[in-house]
Design a protein around this motif. Structure first.
Motif, mmCIF file in Angstrom:
data_model
loop_
_atom_site.group_PDB
_atom_site.id
_atom_site.type_symbol
_atom_site.label_atom_id
_atom_site.label_comp_id
_atom_site.label_asym_id
_atom_site.label_seq_id
_atom_site.Cartn_x
_atom_site.Cartn_y
_atom_site.Cartn_z
ATOM 1 N N UNK A 196 -31.792 46.435 92.316
ATOM 2 C CA UNK A 196 -30.448 46.362 92.885
ATOM 3 C C UNK A 196 -29.540 45.652 91.887
ATOM 4 N N UNK A 197 -28.376 46.234 91.627
ATOM 5 C CA UNK A 197 -27.451 45.684 90.627
ATOM 6 C C UNK A 197 -27.040 44.254 90.914
ATOM 7 N N UNK A 198 -26.642 43.965 92.139
ATOM 8 C CA UNK A 198 -26.209 42.611 92.477
ATOM 9 C C UNK A 198 -27.361 41.617 92.336
ATOM 10 N N UNK A 199 -28.505 41.977 92.885
ATOM 11 C CA UNK A 199 -29.683 41.100 92.831
ATOM 12 C C UNK A 199 -30.121 40.886 91.390
ATOM 13 N N UNK A 227 -27.194 40.687 101.804
ATOM 14 C CA UNK A 227 -28.539 41.023 102.250
ATOM 15 C C UNK A 227 -28.882 40.153 103.457
ATOM 16 N N UNK A 228 -29.990 40.456 104.106
ATOM 17 C CA UNK A 228 -30.402 39.660 105.256
ATOM 18 C C UNK A 228 -31.497 38.650 104.906
ATOM 19 N N UNK A 231 -39.496 42.361 101.298
ATOM 20 C CA UNK A 231 -38.958 42.708 99.977
ATOM 21 C C UNK A 231 -38.733 44.213 99.856
ATOM 22 N N UNK A 232 -37.486 44.617 99.675
ATOM 23 C CA UNK A 232 -37.119 46.033 99.529
ATOM 24 C C UNK A 232 -36.551 46.362 98.148
ATOM 25 N N UNK A 251 -32.222 44.396 102.751
ATOM 26 C CA UNK A 251 -30.852 44.764 103.018
ATOM 27 C C UNK A 251 -30.518 44.862 104.489
ATOM 28 N N UNK A 252 -31.472 45.016 105.348
ATOM 29 C CA UNK A 252 -31.160 45.167 106.774
ATOM 30 C C UNK A 252 -31.747 44.061 107.597
#
Length: 167
Positions: free
Chosen positions: A71-74, A105-106, A142-143, A166-167
Motif C-alpha cells: 500500500x502506497x501510504x503504508x 486503516x482500522x 494484516x492485509x 483496511x476494514x
C-alpha cells in the motif's frame, strides 16, 4: 456581510480538504511478488521485495493467507520511519495510531530490526523468534504492507515493516 464571509471561508476550506485528501481512487497499491530470484538482492528495493516474499512464506507455513499487496501510504510511512531511525539513531516504534489515521486503516502493526549482515531470511527468523513481532507478522488482520530497508552510518541495516487492515 459577515455571514457571507464566513460561508465563503467554510466553502474554501471544504474545497481545499477535498483537493488535498487522498481518495480510494488515489490510493496506490501494487502486488507483492509470489517469488523472487534466489540470488542475493543487489539493491535495497530487491531486498524489500525478498523480505515480503519471506514474510509470506512464513505466513503460509502457519496457515495464513499471504499479504498480496503493498500500500502506497503504508509504504511511505515505513520509509519515513526508517529514514528517521537512520538519521537520529533512535530505534523505537512509531505510535501506530499515526499510521491508522494517515492511511485511513482500522488496524496497524509494526516490526523493526537493526543489525549488520542481515538477510531477508534472517530478519524474518528474528521477528518470528520475538513473541511481540511474531504476533504482528502472523496477524490475521494484516492485509496490506509497507516495508523499508535502509543502511545507517555504521553500515547496519534498518528494517521497518508496517502491516495494516483496511476494514
Amino acid at each position: 456581510m459577515r455571514l457571507l464571509r464566513a460561508s465563503l471561508t467554510v466553502a474554501l476550506a471544504c474545497l481545499f480538504m477535498m483537493a488535498f485528501t487522498p481518495t480510494a481512487a488515489q490510493a496506490r497499491t501494487w502486488a507483492v511478488p509470489k517469488t523472487t530470484a534466489t540470488s542475493a538482492p543487489t539493491s535495497l528495493e530487491e531486498f524489500e521485495t525478498q523480505l515480503m516474499v519471506e514474510i509470506n512464506q512464513a505466513r503460509k507455513a502457519n496457515g495464513l493467507p499471504r499479504i498480496a499487496r503493498f500500500d502506497g501510504c503504508t509504504d511511505r510511512m515505513a520509509e519515513s520511519w526508517g529514514r528517521r531511525i537512520v538519521r537520529t539513531g533512535a530505534f523505537e516504534h512509531r505510535d501506530q495510531h499515526q499510521v491508522i489515521r494517515r492511511c485511513r486503516t482500522s488496524w496497524a502493526g509494526e516490526t523493526l530490526i537493526r543489525g549488520a549482515g542481515l538477510s531477508p531470511q534472517s530478519m524474518v527468523t528474528a521477528w518470528l523468534n520475538s513473541p511481540g513481532h511474531r504476533v504482528i507478522l502472523l496477524s490475521k488482520r494484516a492485509e496490506l504492507a509497507g516495508v523499508a530497508v535502509a543502511s545507517d552510518a555504521q553500515g547496519r541495516l534498518v528494517g521497518v515493516l508496517n502491516v495494516v487492515r483496511t476494514r
